[in-house]
Design a protein around this motif. Sequence first.
Motif, PDB file in Angstrom:
ATOM      1  N   ILE A 295      33.370  26.223  36.484  1.00 43.75           N
ATOM      2  CA  ILE A 295      32.656  27.292  37.522  1.00 43.75           C
ATOM      3  C   ILE A 295      33.941  28.112  37.990  1.00 43.75           C
ATOM      4  CG2 ILE A 295      31.518  28.094  39.425  1.00 43.75           C
ATOM      5  CD1 ILE A 295      29.720  25.423  38.785  1.00 43.75           C
ATOM      6  N   THR A 296      34.845  27.280  38.456  1.00 48.51           N
ATOM      7  CA  THR A 296      36.170  27.918  39.161  1.00 48.51           C
ATOM      8  C   THR A 296      36.918  28.711  37.892  1.00 48.51           C
ATOM      9  OG1 THR A 296      36.474  25.873  40.329  1.00 48.51           O
ATOM     10  CG2 THR A 296      38.254  27.157  40.379  1.00 48.51           C
ATOM     11  N   LEU A 297      37.111  28.164  36.785  1.00 47.39           N
ATOM     12  CA  LEU A 297      37.678  29.081  35.859  1.00 47.39           C
ATOM     13  C   LEU A 297      37.131  30.180  35.437  1.00 47.39           C
ATOM     14  CD1 LEU A 297      39.677  29.351  33.566  1.00 47.39           C
ATOM     15  CD2 LEU A 297      38.152  28.310  32.132  1.00 47.39           C
ATOM     16  N   LEU A 298      35.604  30.516  35.624  1.00 49.28           N
ATOM     17  CA  LEU A 298      34.871  31.740  35.561  1.00 49.28           C
ATOM     18  C   LEU A 298      35.192  32.550  36.544  1.00 49.28           C
ATOM     19  CD1 LEU A 298      32.758  33.082  33.804  1.00 49.28           C
ATOM     20  CD2 LEU A 298      31.295  32.123  35.465  1.00 49.28           C
ATOM     21  N   ILE A 299      35.483  32.053  37.723  1.00 52.97           N
ATOM     22  CA  ILE A 299      35.662  32.733  38.968  1.00 52.97           C
ATOM     23  C   ILE A 299      37.076  33.386  38.798  1.00 52.97           C
ATOM     24  CG2 ILE A 299      36.050  32.812  41.382  1.00 52.97           C
ATOM     25  CD1 ILE A 299      33.833  30.372  41.170  1.00 52.97           C
ATOM     26  N   PHE A 300      38.116  32.644  38.313  1.00 57.93           N
ATOM     27  CA  PHE A 300      39.546  32.950  38.139  1.00 57.93           C
ATOM     28  C   PHE A 300      39.609  34.425  37.194  1.00 57.93           C
ATOM     29  CE2 PHE A 300      41.400  29.198  40.348  1.00 57.93           C
ATOM     30  CZ  PHE A 300      42.196  29.721  41.114  1.00 57.93           C
ATOM     31  N   LEU A 301      38.744  34.069  36.196  1.00 53.21           N
ATOM     32  CA  LEU A 301      38.938  34.983  35.011  1.00 53.21           C
ATOM     33  C   LEU A 301      38.102  36.362  35.595  1.00 53.21           C
ATOM     34  CD1 LEU A 301      37.897  32.973  31.757  1.00 53.21           C
ATOM     35  CD2 LEU A 301      40.166  33.835  32.548  1.00 53.21           C
ATOM     36  N   ALA A 302      37.114  36.278  36.273  1.00 52.65           N
ATOM     37  CA  ALA A 302      36.364  37.352  36.747  1.00 52.65           C
ATOM     38  C   ALA A 302      37.233  38.052  37.746  1.00 52.65           C
ATOM     39  CB  ALA A 302      35.073  36.969  37.454  1.00 52.65           C
ATOM     40  N   ALA A 303      37.894  37.327  38.595  1.00 54.66           N
ATOM     41  CA  ALA A 303      38.557  38.027  39.576  1.00 54.66           C
ATOM     42  C   ALA A 303      39.949  38.480  39.369  1.00 54.66           C
ATOM     43  CB  ALA A 303      39.092  36.870  40.696  1.00 54.66           C
ATOM     44  N   GLY A 304      40.412  38.284  37.868  1.00 57.13           N
ATOM     45  CA  GLY A 304      41.617  38.620  37.227  1.00 57.13           C
ATOM     46  C   GLY A 304      41.621  40.204  37.577  1.00 57.13           C
TER      47      GLY A 304
ATOM     48  N   LYS B 134      26.367  44.870  29.718  1.00 62.35           N
ATOM     49  CA  LYS B 134      26.132  43.595  30.417  1.00 62.35           C
ATOM     50  C   LYS B 134      25.383  42.776  29.595  1.00 62.35           C
ATOM     51  CE  LYS B 134      26.501  45.400  35.140  1.00 62.35           C
ATOM     52  NZ  LYS B 134      25.809  45.521  36.229  1.00 62.35           N
ATOM     53  N   GLU B 135      25.840  42.544  28.285  1.00 64.00           N
ATOM     54  CA  GLU B 135      24.980  41.656  27.362  1.00 64.00           C
ATOM     55  C   GLU B 135      25.397  40.212  27.913  1.00 64.00           C
ATOM     56  OE1 GLU B 135      24.275  44.623  23.502  1.00 64.00           O
ATOM     57  OE2 GLU B 135      25.778  42.830  23.417  1.00 64.00           O
ATOM     58  N   PRO B 136      24.515  38.982  27.896  1.00 72.46           N
ATOM     59  CA  PRO B 136      24.990  37.836  28.254  1.00 72.46           C
ATOM     60  C   PRO B 136      25.996  37.183  27.123  1.00 72.46           C
ATOM     61  CG  PRO B 136      22.832  38.047  28.485  1.00 72.46           C
ATOM     62  CD  PRO B 136      23.197  39.134  27.682  1.00 72.46           C
ATOM     63  N   PHE B 137      26.931  36.221  27.544  1.00 68.57           N
ATOM     64  CA  PHE B 137      27.818  35.639  26.555  1.00 68.57           C
ATOM     65  C   PHE B 137      28.070  34.101  26.801  1.00 68.57           C
ATOM     66  CE2 PHE B 137      30.472  36.991  30.140  1.00 68.57           C
ATOM     67  CZ  PHE B 137      31.523  35.811  30.249  1.00 68.57           C
ATOM     68  N   SER B 138      28.612  33.500  26.122  1.00 72.02           N
ATOM     69  CA  SER B 138      28.665  31.938  26.152  1.00 72.02           C
ATOM     70  C   SER B 138      30.178  31.643  26.032  1.00 72.02           C
ATOM     71  CB  SER B 138      27.802  31.207  25.263  1.00 72.02           C
ATOM     72  OG  SER B 138      28.253  31.580  23.944  1.00 72.02           O
ATOM     73  N   VAL B 139      30.585  30.370  26.762  1.00 68.83           N
ATOM     74  CA  VAL B 139      31.917  30.019  26.593  1.00 68.83           C
ATOM     75  C   VAL B 139      31.979  28.348  26.344  1.00 68.83           C
ATOM     76  CG1 VAL B 139      34.114  29.632  27.876  1.00 68.83           C
ATOM     77  CG2 VAL B 139      32.525  31.634  28.381  1.00 68.83           C
TER      78      VAL B 139
ATOM     79  N   PRO C  59      24.453  38.400  33.423  1.00 66.39           N
ATOM     80  CA  PRO C  59      24.537  39.158  34.788  1.00 66.39           C
ATOM     81  C   PRO C  59      23.504  40.127  35.026  1.00 66.39           C
ATOM     82  CG  PRO C  59      25.620  40.559  32.737  1.00 66.39           C
ATOM     83  CD  PRO C  59      25.187  39.055  32.098  1.00 66.39           C
ATOM     84  N   ASP C  60      22.355  40.125  34.277  1.00 68.23           N
ATOM     85  CA  ASP C  60      21.116  40.705  34.612  1.00 68.23           C
ATOM     86  C   ASP C  60      20.313  40.033  35.604  1.00 68.23           C
ATOM     87  OD1 ASP C  60      21.430  42.998  32.853  1.00 68.23           O
ATOM     88  OD2 ASP C  60      20.616  41.973  30.924  1.00 68.23           O
TER      89      ASP C  60
ATOM     90  N   ILE D   2      34.906  41.523  32.202  1.00 62.68           N
ATOM     91  CA  ILE D   2      34.258  40.575  32.830  1.00 62.68           C
ATOM     92  C   ILE D   2      34.047  40.898  34.034  1.00 62.68           C
ATOM     93  CG2 ILE D   2      33.878  38.293  33.285  1.00 62.68           C
ATOM     94  CD1 ILE D   2      34.840  37.519  30.622  1.00 62.68           C
ATOM     95  N   GLN D   3      35.230  41.235  34.880  1.00 59.30           N
ATOM     96  CA  GLN D   3      35.476  41.391  36.186  1.00 59.30           C
ATOM     97  C   GLN D   3      34.517  42.633  36.628  1.00 59.30           C
ATOM     98  OE1 GLN D   3      37.382  44.197  37.594  1.00 59.30           O
ATOM     99  NE2 GLN D   3      36.606  43.354  39.733  1.00 59.30           N
ATOM    100  N   LYS D   4      34.704  43.423  35.740  1.00 60.30           N
ATOM    101  CA  LYS D   4      34.059  44.884  36.039  1.00 60.30           C
ATOM    102  C   LYS D   4      32.465  44.665  35.815  1.00 60.30           C
ATOM    103  CE  LYS D   4      33.929  49.744  34.607  1.00 60.30           C
ATOM    104  NZ  LYS D   4      34.377  50.916  33.711  1.00 60.30           N
ATOM    105  N   HIS D   5      32.179  44.173  34.705  1.00 59.25           N
ATOM    106  CA  HIS D   5      30.525  43.826  34.900  1.00 59.25           C
ATOM    107  C   HIS D   5      29.918  42.750  34.797  1.00 59.25           C
ATOM    108  CE1 HIS D   5      31.046  48.052  32.713  1.00 59.25           C
ATOM    109  NE2 HIS D   5      32.039  47.576  31.816  1.00 59.25           N
ATOM    110  N   TYR D   6      30.496  41.585  35.104  1.00 56.83           N
ATOM    111  CA  TYR D   6      29.952  40.335  35.121  1.00 56.83           C
ATOM    112  C   TYR D   6      30.161  39.724  36.701  1.00 56.83           C
ATOM    113  CZ  TYR D   6      29.020  40.983  30.183  1.00 56.83           C
ATOM    114  OH  TYR D   6      28.697  41.357  29.016  1.00 56.83           O
TER     115      TYR D   6
END
Length: 311
Positions: free
Chosen positions: A19-28, A68-73, A98-99, A261-265
């Motif tokens: 989760i933290t990684l997702l936050i860092f990537l989104a905040a980038g 805003k299409e969903p994606f997986s990691v 994101p929906d 990702i930061q912009k839309h998710y």
Amino acid sequence: MKRQKKTKKKKSWLKIISITLLIFLAAGGAYAYSVYHSLTKAVNTMHTPIEDRPISEKRQKEIAYAQKEPFSVLILGVDERDGDSGRSDTMIVLTVNPDTNSVKMLSIPRDTRTDIIGKNKVDKINHAYAFGGVKMSMDTVENFLDIPLDYYVKINMEGFQDIVDSVGGVEVNNDLDFSYGGDHFPIGKIKLDGAEALNFSRMRYEDPRGDFGRQYRQREIIQGVINKGASFATLTNYSTIFDALSKNIETNLTFSQMNDIQKHYRTAAKKVEQMEMKSTGKRIDGIYYGIVSNEEKQRIHDELKAHLELK
């Protein structure tokens, strides 16, 4: 027994990492204009594309971020030693929608018995990384869950606490007085460095609430990292943060994709749901495996497929 406990500790910590990684990537993307050179250097260091796998075979087309299409990691927590490629002792699949402003997080037990794609054998799912690295891990997990895996993030398990330290530690609200790993955690608001955060998230058996209590502490650490990551004081320390990320993370996400990702998710991390995979232990030819029933695999597939909005 010690090996089993060590594996469980890594699994619990990686739930926080994912989760933290997702936050860092989104905040980038939010930092990009003011710290462009430091950010691009870190991202270029982390960026490790997979040859012959530009897009999942289970995708009809590339993901449209603007729509805003969903994606997986696929998150891989790996301990690598000199002369040994290591194994992905922890594997977590994130689906991001994101929906619905939600993230689903599925932990896959390392002993899960499945077909290893590209090796033509049945083995423990975490052996895929030892046999064929990230690509074989992605192909194997994708086949096992029958959903597309769009991206991967490989994390050096021993180095993640540097990321916590890079933001100056985190503040959490502790509701249980306990000691673990040589650290004492009193009730109330307490500040933790990287090593303390690791121990804070590891404790399980001494908590009368079991996993529920541990998950509460994980959420506290996650929230603490989010708060520090969003603060101006942390932004002034961006070079240390980017250095910690670049040393401990590899991903096929590009700088442009992170910005999208930061912009839309970015609101998707508001709701995180942890999923469990039920398995039955069984010895086959003297080797212990976790057997996941067809019904359980179908249940998980259906839930993740719906979250990814796949037809």
